[in-house]
Design an enzyme around this catalytic site. Structure first.
Site, PDB file in Angstrom:
ATOM      1  N   ASP A   1       0.835  -1.198   0.000  1.00 10.41           N
ATOM      2  CA  ASP A   1       0.000   0.000   0.000  1.00 10.41           C
ATOM      3  C   ASP A   1       0.874   1.254   0.000  1.00 10.41           C
ATOM      4  O   ASP A   1       0.369   2.379  -0.035  1.00 10.41           O
ATOM      5  CB  ASP A   1      -1.004  -0.009   1.158  1.00 10.41           C
ATOM      6  CG  ASP A   1      -0.348   0.007   2.520  1.00 10.41           C
ATOM      7  OD1 ASP A   1       0.892  -0.053   2.593  1.00 10.41           O
ATOM      8  OD2 ASP A   1      -1.082   0.075   3.530  1.00 10.41           O
TER       9      ASP A   1
ATOM     10  N   GLU B   1       9.836  -3.742  10.159  1.00 12.21           N
ATOM     11  CA  GLU B   1      10.156  -2.422   9.606  1.00 12.21           C
ATOM     12  C   GLU B   1      10.703  -1.494  10.682  1.00 12.21           C
ATOM     13  O   GLU B   1      10.107  -1.340  11.751  1.00 12.21           O
ATOM     14  CB  GLU B   1       8.903  -1.796   8.948  1.00 12.21           C
ATOM     15  CG  GLU B   1       9.203  -0.426   8.356  1.00 12.21           C
ATOM     16  CD  GLU B   1       8.172   0.063   7.344  1.00 12.21           C
ATOM     17  OE1 GLU B   1       7.242  -0.683   6.988  1.00 12.21           O
ATOM     18  OE2 GLU B   1       8.327   1.218   6.903  1.00 12.21           O
TER      19      GLU B   1
HETATM   20  O1  KIV Z   1       3.568  -1.091   1.597  1.00 10.77           O
HETATM   21  C1  KIV Z   1       4.749  -1.454   1.527  1.00 10.77           C
HETATM   22  O2  KIV Z   1       5.456  -1.233   0.545  1.00 10.77           O
HETATM   23  C2  KIV Z   1       5.309  -2.162   2.668  1.00 10.77           C
HETATM   24  C3  KIV Z   1       6.768  -2.435   2.661  1.00 10.77           C
HETATM   25  C4  KIV Z   1       7.522  -1.215   2.994  1.00 10.77           C
HETATM   26  C5  KIV Z   1       7.123  -3.574   3.524  1.00 10.77           C
HETATM   27  O3  KIV Z   1       4.612  -2.467   3.589  1.00 10.77           O
END
Ligand code: KIV
Length: 291
Positions: free
Chosen positions: A71, A208
């Site tokens: 997202d 993260e």
């Molecule tokens: O939405 C995304 O790209 C993510 C990644 C940063 C893991 O959740």
């Protein structure tokens, strides 16, 4: 003799090079069983985000084994400021495009904010859309202990789940963009979150913006693979947002990002060259014309 990619030579070699997630010979789609086997072999693997068919096809041809239709499309593709406004309709459309552009990578579709927080049944309804309408092979959702029941029902229903703990951008209004897991209490909570998503049946977990030492400990403790972003070198896999790592994102990118190209400059220069040739009459030439 075929040269193994550097990523394969720098780590414990899989007993069967043909099955390696990156650099392996297989052409069928990667499955969550392949991901589990890679953890057993101690094989590290790369993951990238993707939001459209053409870019995804480049990553697929390059051998990226897992792609996340994140997202992060909100701020990296759709022009929103954060991931919060992204809708399930948007994620379904983007995920379907990425599935169409690939034939080998395992495609993980992100459940956007508001599509699973109500509870397991809402999560199942949303995940089912991504699986049936977009064709993804797995979904991702944010949250540790708080998302345990959602993960469990999806997994019991046959939908593989990638969990996401540490910094969870959908909660930006509550937690901001800060390193998570600093200090004893926060570290213990992160470990509890990691164990909760594993217990619920997640096949992998994104960590993260977590201190490297804590991410290493989580990676040692869990039997499912950890996928780090800003979580140091010890996680089983690494993910980056593609527009960040290829230098397309405008403005500042997080410190943990490594830029492997400067596409913004390459594209800007090419576009200016085109515009100048149009204005100056140098394009099109005879070879660009039909008669
Ligand atoms: O939405 C995304 O790209 C993510 C990644 C940063 C893991 O959740």
């Amino acid at each position: 003799m075929t040269q193994l990619p550097a990523a394969q030579t720098a780590q414990k070699k899989p007993s069967d090079g043909g099955r390696a997630l990156y650099g392996g010979k297989g052409t069928r789609r990667i499955t969550v069983r392949d991901i589990a086997a890679a953890k057993e072999r101690g094989e590290k693997w790369p993951m990238l985000t993707a939001y459209d068919a053409m870019t995804a096809s480049v990553f697929d041809e390059a051998g990226i084994p897992v792609m996340l239709v994140g997202d992060s499309a909100g701020n990296c593709h759709l022009g929103y400021e954060t991931t919060v406004p992204v809708t399930l309709d948007e994620m379904t459309m983007l995920s379907a495009a990425v599935v169409r552009g690939t034939s080998r990578a395992l495609i993980v579709g992100d459940l956007p904010f508001g599509s699973y927080q109500e509870g397991p049944v809402q999560a199942l309804r949303s995940a089912t859309r991504l699986v049936k309408e977009a064709g993804v092979q797995a979904v991702k959702l944010e949250g540790g202990e708080r998302s345990h029941d959602q993960i469990r029902l999806l997994v019991e229903s046959g939908i593989p789940v990638m969990a996401h703990i540490g910094l969870t951008p959908q909660s930006v209004n509550a937690m901001g963009y800060r390193v998570q897991g600093r200090g004893e209490e926060a570290a213990q909570q992160l470990l509890r979150d990691a164990k909760a998503v594993q217990d619920a049946g997640a096949f992998a977990v994104v960590l993260e913006l977590v201190p490297a030492e804590l991410a290493a400990e989580v990676t040692r403790v869990l039997h499912i693979p950890t996928v780090g972003i800003g979580a140091g070198p010890e996680t089983d896999a690494q993910v980056l947002v593609w527009t960040d790592m290829l230098g397309l994102t405008g403005g500042r990118v997080p410190k943990f990002v490594k830029q492997y190209a400067n596409l913004r400059e390459v594209m800007g220069d090419a576009v200016k060259a085109f515009a100048n040739e149009v204005v100056g009459g140098a394009f099109p030439q005879e070879e660009n014309s039909v008669h």
